[in-house]
Design a protein around this motif. Sequence first.
Motif, mmCIF file in Angstrom:
data_model
loop_
_atom_site.group_PDB
_atom_site.id
_atom_site.type_symbol
_atom_site.label_atom_id
_atom_site.label_comp_id
_atom_site.label_asym_id
_atom_site.label_seq_id
_atom_site.Cartn_x
_atom_site.Cartn_y
_atom_site.Cartn_z
ATOM 1 N N ASN A 200 -24.625 -28.560 -16.999
ATOM 2 C CA ASN A 200 -25.527 -27.772 -16.149
ATOM 3 C C ASN A 200 -24.800 -27.078 -14.992
ATOM 4 O OD1 ASN A 200 -28.151 -26.854 -15.880
ATOM 5 N ND2 ASN A 200 -28.803 -28.550 -14.574
ATOM 6 N N ASN B 255 -24.277 -30.814 -12.778
ATOM 7 C CA ASN B 255 -25.159 -30.051 -11.882
ATOM 8 C C ASN B 255 -24.436 -29.416 -10.692
ATOM 9 O OD1 ASN B 255 -27.405 -30.859 -13.479
ATOM 10 N ND2 ASN B 255 -27.513 -32.784 -12.350
ATOM 11 N N CYS C 282 -26.325 -24.266 -12.098
ATOM 12 C CA CYS C 282 -27.780 -24.353 -12.012
ATOM 13 C C CYS C 282 -28.215 -23.925 -10.610
ATOM 14 C CB CYS C 282 -28.252 -25.781 -12.303
ATOM 15 S SG CYS C 282 -27.612 -27.015 -11.159
ATOM 16 N N GLY C 283 -29.519 -23.759 -10.452
ATOM 17 C CA GLY C 283 -30.044 -23.435 -9.120
ATOM 18 C C GLY C 283 -30.216 -21.954 -8.895
ATOM 19 N N SER C 284 -29.968 -21.542 -7.665
ATOM 20 C CA SER C 284 -30.213 -20.167 -7.217
ATOM 21 C C SER C 284 -29.585 -19.136 -8.153
ATOM 22 C CB SER C 284 -29.649 -20.020 -5.802
ATOM 23 O OG SER C 284 -29.294 -18.685 -5.526
ATOM 24 N N ASP D 292 -24.226 -26.759 -8.535
ATOM 25 C CA ASP D 292 -25.194 -25.673 -8.370
ATOM 26 C C ASP D 292 -24.566 -24.471 -7.670
ATOM 27 O OD1 ASP D 292 -25.800 -25.945 -5.347
ATOM 28 O OD2 ASP D 292 -26.001 -27.990 -6.111
ATOM 29 N N ILE E 84 -29.264 -18.429 -15.883
ATOM 30 C CA ILE E 84 -29.076 -17.188 -15.126
ATOM 31 C C ILE E 84 -27.592 -17.020 -14.798
ATOM 32 C CG2 ILE E 84 -29.749 -15.886 -13.065
ATOM 33 C CD1 ILE E 84 -32.296 -17.624 -12.938
#
Lengths: 204, 469
Positions: A78, A18, A81-83, A20, A108
């Motif tokens: 991951n 993760n 991830c996030g914004s 991010d 994204i």
Amino acid sequence: MEKFERHRGVAAPILRPNVDTDAIIPSREMKRVSKLGLGEGLFAGWRYREIGGRAVNPDFVLNQPAYANTSILLSGPNFGCGSSREHAVWALKEFGIRAVIAPGFGAIFANNCIRNGLLPLVLAEQDIAAVAAWVAQAPQDHQLLIDLPGQDVEADGVRYSFEIEAGAKRMLVEGLDAIALTQTHWPLIERFHAGRKEKYPWVY
Amino acid sequence: MAATLFEKLWREHLVESSGDGEDLIYIDRIFLHERTGSIALSSLQADGRKVFCPEHVFCVMDHIVDTYPDRTDNTTMPSGRDFIVATREGARQAGLTLFDLDDPRQGIVHVVSPEQGIVQPGLTLVCPDSHTCTQGALGALAWGIGSSEAEHALVTKTLRVKRPRTMRVRFEGQLAPGVSAKDMILHLIGRYGAAGAAGYAVEFAGSAVDGLGIEGRMTLCNMAVEFSAFTGLVAPDEKTIEYLRGRPFAPGGEHWARAEAYWRTLVSDPDAVFDRELLVDCSTLEPQVTWGTSPQHSVAITESVPSPRDDAGRPELERALAYIGLAEGARLEGTAIDCAFIGSCTNARITDLRLAAEILRGRKVAAGVRAICVPGSMRVKAQAEVEGLDKVFTDAGFEWRASGCSMCFYAGGEHFGERQRVISTTNRNFESRQGPQTRTHLASPATVAASAIAGAIADPRKHLQRSIT
Ligand code: SF4
């Protein structure tokens, strides 16, 4: 767009899940309405000793001489991830990263990579751990060789093959401009547009 | 052939299937905000490209605008003004609809879009912002993209998208008082992990989802991206139709009946097959709160910081706990807080504020706790003021702000401060998300209100049971 075919380079491990996009580039480092000047802000929260400062944190992997000229990152599940901030990709590219190898990516982020000539490369977690262990023995000498057309990564004499969507691969290998490519379908789009107008008049 | 709601939406927007993994999907609406939209607009201009159908493109100032009442283009974030001015100029030149700083409709993009009736069932809508999935609550296919993708959509009215697989999450049973949509989604992510829906478009269904209002459904869909989903979706029903009736950009006149008839067809067929199905029992669900630095670090408020499931999980746990300043096995309820924040596209709509106000009414925020409420839009703010909720908040000791993303994220301006412990209705508890070294605990508006009064993480159920009976 810069093409991606084969790439040999130093790989650095950031083996945690993760990671991010706030960590890849904190929002405070996105100072101008520009895609440029972001490399400095890459991993700013980990790379520097203080928020907003530039005194380097010697513990962070990308600050270690052994990992000078890193162009490949090895990470956990991951990644990205996030914004949705594309600045994360622009910052990685400007810093000199050409590929990120992880067991999975934020959707994204992976798309943003492909639109910018950066390869999001998926390998199994245990393979990444094995590659990272080999790299750690002598990061400058134990470089990885990524072959995108052949869809494999070579490390320690082992070839790890990876999957990638044909469309994404073509975009990267040929360095295509997605907008220009789509515009070649213009008559089709216009027809579709007109058809929807007729079918759903309240939308238009 | 039986189809899921997602498949119906996809099919209706499929311009061409390239066969190489990417489909060309038609885009009905585009939203931009000043943080990422400014870049898309300026690079479009630099490339000499034009917006196709500017009447379908909307812009809002929300991310880096100040939320003080007398705000101007100048922001506490250094250089914020540049983003605001560039967006305004870009929107003007391209002929886009802009909800500017002084517009009474201004607010957070994912609050404004449904509120204005811009997002509607059956539409595709994209925005260079990951929480665009919020808008799937109305039965639209809405997802977040990057800036390059935004340029692509602006110029070609299409996107090349890899088709996701389908997942249905059924939330069944009746929620207890004091438990809300935020608790449902935090629980789901806590149980299946932050990457639990990677590669899937997720439809939320079941009796607990049917029972939610449209705003609760938005909260649910908002955090679909925290579950790594391509997007979240809820099939439109009577509530959706009633919600949209009369909204400024909703269909009017003779269009309404046709639109309504179409919207009613937007459901998954009874025998449609999903690639994956999950079931969550809501009847025993408790208020949730996060203990770490990922939304997957969430547990029931009555629980303690868990131990890692295996050795591989230990480094992540230790790192998260070192950041958040808690020990393994620590109880969450009763952990002292420094700040309480009610805001963001997750939980700052009128029903969220009503719920929080119900708990705050006649009570005071604990001494030493900084409490802030930032309504999700200026319309939400105005409505709250009509209902007198602003008085409830300010009497309790909350700051009452103008709308924007505010301290949902730290852009270089205002923040909560180092190692400050914040209980927050937002969606991300990432390291330094709300400020350098700020410690964030995600929770529902009810839990945040109850905690603000207690000065520590607190269970809202006591308050609500009493006020309901
Ligand atoms: S409120 Fe927070 S999560 Fe929502 S759009 Fe703004 S910054 Fe993003």
